[in-house]
Design an enzyme around this catalytic site. Structure first.
Site, PDB file in Angstrom:
ATOM      1  N   ASN A 198       1.371  11.283   6.284  1.00  0.00           N
ATOM      2  CA  ASN A 198       0.634  10.434   6.635  1.00  0.00           C
ATOM      3  C   ASN A 198       0.963  10.542   8.296  1.00  0.00           C
ATOM      4  OD1 ASN A 198      -1.443   8.800   7.164  1.00  0.00           O
ATOM      5  ND2 ASN A 198      -0.413   6.880   5.764  1.00  0.00           N
TER       6      ASN A 198
ATOM      7  N   HIS B 259      -3.047  16.517  -2.767  1.00  0.00           N
ATOM      8  CA  HIS B 259      -3.653  16.470  -1.431  1.00  0.00           C
ATOM      9  C   HIS B 259      -3.625  17.972  -0.904  1.00  0.00           C
ATOM     10  CE1 HIS B 259      -4.127  12.276  -1.690  1.00  0.00           C
ATOM     11  NE2 HIS B 259      -4.184  11.970  -0.553  1.00  0.00           N
TER      12      HIS B 259
ATOM     13  N   PHE C  27      -1.854   6.244  12.611  1.00  0.00           N
ATOM     14  CA  PHE C  27      -2.616   8.036  11.810  1.00  0.00           C
ATOM     15  C   PHE C  27      -3.548   8.877  12.370  1.00  0.00           C
ATOM     16  CE2 PHE C  27      -3.914   4.399   8.643  1.00  0.00           C
ATOM     17  CZ  PHE C  27      -5.059   4.853   8.750  1.00  0.00           C
TER      18      PHE C  27
ATOM     19  N   TYR D  90     -18.177  31.635  46.194  1.00  0.00           N
ATOM     20  CA  TYR D  90     -17.676  30.124  45.211  1.00  0.00           C
ATOM     21  C   TYR D  90     -16.932  31.018  43.843  1.00  0.00           C
ATOM     22  CZ  TYR D  90     -21.641  26.753  46.086  1.00  0.00           C
ATOM     23  OH  TYR D  90     -22.051  26.316  47.339  1.00  0.00           O
TER      24      TYR D  90
ATOM     25  N   ARG E 287     -13.997  31.004  47.355  1.00  0.00           N
ATOM     26  CA  ARG E 287     -13.617  30.109  48.107  1.00  0.00           C
ATOM     27  C   ARG E 287     -13.302  29.304  47.037  1.00  0.00           C
ATOM     28  NH1 ARG E 287     -18.383  27.773  50.688  1.00  0.00           N
ATOM     29  NH2 ARG E 287     -19.758  29.692  49.937  1.00  0.00           N
TER      30      ARG E 287
ATOM     31  N   TYR F 132       0.722  -1.193   0.246  1.00  0.00           N
ATOM     32  CA  TYR F 132       0.452  -0.365   0.549  1.00  0.00           C
ATOM     33  C   TYR F 132       0.687   1.351   0.025  1.00  0.00           C
ATOM     34  CZ  TYR F 132      -2.790   3.227   1.285  1.00  0.00           C
ATOM     35  OH  TYR F 132      -3.265   4.792   1.671  1.00  0.00           O
TER      36      TYR F 132
ATOM     37  N   GLU G 160     -12.385   5.575   4.532  1.00  0.00           N
ATOM     38  CA  GLU G 160     -11.556   6.298   5.750  1.00  0.00           C
ATOM     39  C   GLU G 160     -13.494   6.904   6.220  1.00  0.00           C
ATOM     40  OE1 GLU G 160      -9.088   9.482   4.365  1.00  0.00           O
ATOM     41  OE2 GLU G 160      -7.572   7.874   3.243  1.00  0.00           O
TER      42      GLU G 160
END
Length: 500
Positions: free
Chosen positions: A197, A85, A330, A282, A285, A55, A416
């Site tokens: 990646n 990309h 990844f 609060y 405190r 791959y 994906e």
């Protein structure tokens, strides 16, 4: 002078990342890491020579992983991957985040699991040392298969395409590299996917945010202690015995910081006896019970991020045996969830700080201080709008605290199909860090004004020191003025760690 950082793929720390990204510490590649990368590369070359199917090396990517690529087009495959990309949009990532990303990507190669030549890591390191970085859009990543779009914009510059910046100047990457005596790399099989990646974009933001968060946490105690003094509060709630009875570590640490800040206070002694109030609200405190869990969250996030800094997040991974195993390191879910958690935690610093600011300016609650902390209320509005700004920022933090990491949209032809939206979580955290810093700056400004009105009584030692820092940056308010510059100076001082 900053300490040099040596990348070996195993020992990079959050402080190292901050030092390189912000202070330009020099970087080098450990000889052992270089040797590991060479050995890893041999396995990839051998695979290509025997024309095996693997791959991202001899196949297409994602949904196209079943397409086998001819050996004479393997180099083209890697370059096309980078170009296709690089599809990010939006505002540019801050320079420090890009520098952190570059460092982390070089460290991934240093792990020896990527199959890339050490030359890729060495070029990234040379660019860092030369002070050059590519402009990278912050939008376009879903956090798996890693931060593909932002890392592709980074990778473009390594092959001499796209742009690079040095200082205020931007130019073609090939020309900027040449000017620095550097040459683009020519990608071999697998090296394109090695560069894009992984989780390094959102992890870079996370690492820097951890440092920022620690500084915010400390500044929140300084501001809170100063507010308590101005409002004639009591430190009794911070007694060590109370914290021990609960046993929460962050709470105990928070109370200890407050006790130190408030020690030897004349203001406290002035109302120790005869004060009809039994306990404070609060926001005063319960500072240890609110600030403390924030520290616990920061420590948790730091542990997740620290592991990710030295993680092998490529795919497939190359092992010493020569095996290439395809997995999912990844996937950014681990850091995405940590980013969301830190956003939620820091938002609590903003909300409690805004409540203290309101008590400081509110004439019904501020224990005799002038309305809105101005000596001439009516003609002057004092810090009225400063509290409004703090309220707006705190409210925005609440909106941004909705987690990004619970969302997912399938991508890449449904290959994906579950993604973590980690860059969305990173962007939100960066915005919340800025907001919290500004809220705390406003509280410091208001609390210092309150301390001025308690003179000649002096606050605790730590508060007095912090009051001096505030007054070195912002003068007391005698009549109305624009506060934008005051807030910006105090915010910058918090960012620089001046209230730690």
């Amino acid at each position: 002078m900053t300490t040099p950082v040596v990348l070996d793929g195993t020992a990079l720390t959050i402080d190292d990342v901050f030092s390189v990204a912000v202070h330009s510490a020099p970087v080098s590649l450990a000889p052992a890491a270089r040797a590991r990368a060479f050995e890893s590369r041999k396995h990839v070359d051998a695979l290509v020579q025997r024309q095996a199917v693997a791959y991202g090396i001899t196949t297409g990517f994602g949904k196209l992983s079943d397409v086998v690529i001819p050996i004479d087009r393997l180099a083209e495959l890697q370059v096309n991957l980078i170009r296709s990309h690089a599809a990010g949009v939006g505002a540019l990532l801050p320079e420090r985040e890009v520098r952190a990303m570059m460092l982390l990507r070089a460290n991934v190669i240093a792990t020896g699991f990527t199959g890339a030549r050490p030359a890729l890591a060495e070029l990234l390191i040379a660019m860092l040392n030369a002070g050059v970085h590519p402009p990278i859009p912050e939008q376009g990543s879903v956090g798996a298969s890693g931060d593909l779009a932002p890392l592709a914009h980074l990778a473009l510059s390594l092959i001499g395409e796209g742009a690079l910046r040095r200082g205020a100047e931007t130019g073609p990457a090939s020309e900027v590299l040449r000017a620095q005596g550097l040459k683009p790399v020519v990608l071999g099989p697998k090296e394109g996917i090695v560069l894009i990646n992984g989780t390094q974009a959102h992890t870079a933001t996370a690492a820097l945010a951890v440092v920022d968060a620690h500084r915010l946490w400390k500044a929140a105690h300084v501001a809170g202690a100063m507010s308590l003094e101005a409002l004639l509060g009591t430190p009794v709630a911070f007694d060590e015995r109370i914290q021990s009875a609960r046993g929460q570590l962050g709470q105990a640490a928070s109370a200890a910081v407050l006790r130190e800040l408030l020690s030897d206070s004349q203001i406290r002694e002035s109302h120790r006896h005869g004060d009809p109030r039994v306990q404070d609200p609060y926001s005063l405190r319960c500072m240890p019970q609110v600030h403390g869990p924030v520290l616990d969250a920061i420590d948790f996030v730091a542990s997740v991020v620290s592991r990710e800094l030295n993680a092998a997040t490529d795919n497939p991974l190359v092992f010493e045996t020569g095996e290439l195993l395809s997995g999912g390191n990844f996937h950014g879910q681990a850091v995405a969830m940590a980013l969301d958690f830190l956003t939620i935690a820091l938002t609590n610093l903003a909300t409690i700080s805004e409540r203290r600011i309101d008590r400081l300016v509110h004439p019904d609650f501020n224990q005799g201080l002038p309305p809105f902390l101005t000596p001439d209320a009516g003609v002057n509005s004092g810090f009225m709008m400063a509290q409004v700004t703090a309220a707006a920022l705190a409210s925005e933090c609440k909106v941004l605290s909705h987690p990004a990491s619970v969302d997912t949209i399938p991508t890449d032809g449904n290959k994906e199909d579950v993604v973590p939206m980690a860059m969305g979580a990173a962007w939100k955290l960066r915005r919340v860090v800025d907001n919290v810093r500004n809220v705390l700056a406003i509280e410091l400004m208001c609390a210092a004004q309150g301390i001025d009105f308690r003179a000649p009584l002096t606050p605790g030692r730590g508060v007095a020191k912090a009051h001096g820092v505030v007054r070195s940056l912002v003068k007391p308010l005698a009549r109305d003025r624009a506060f934008g510059g005051d807030i910006a100076r105090l915010s910058a001082a918090i960012a620089d760690g001046q209230f730690t």
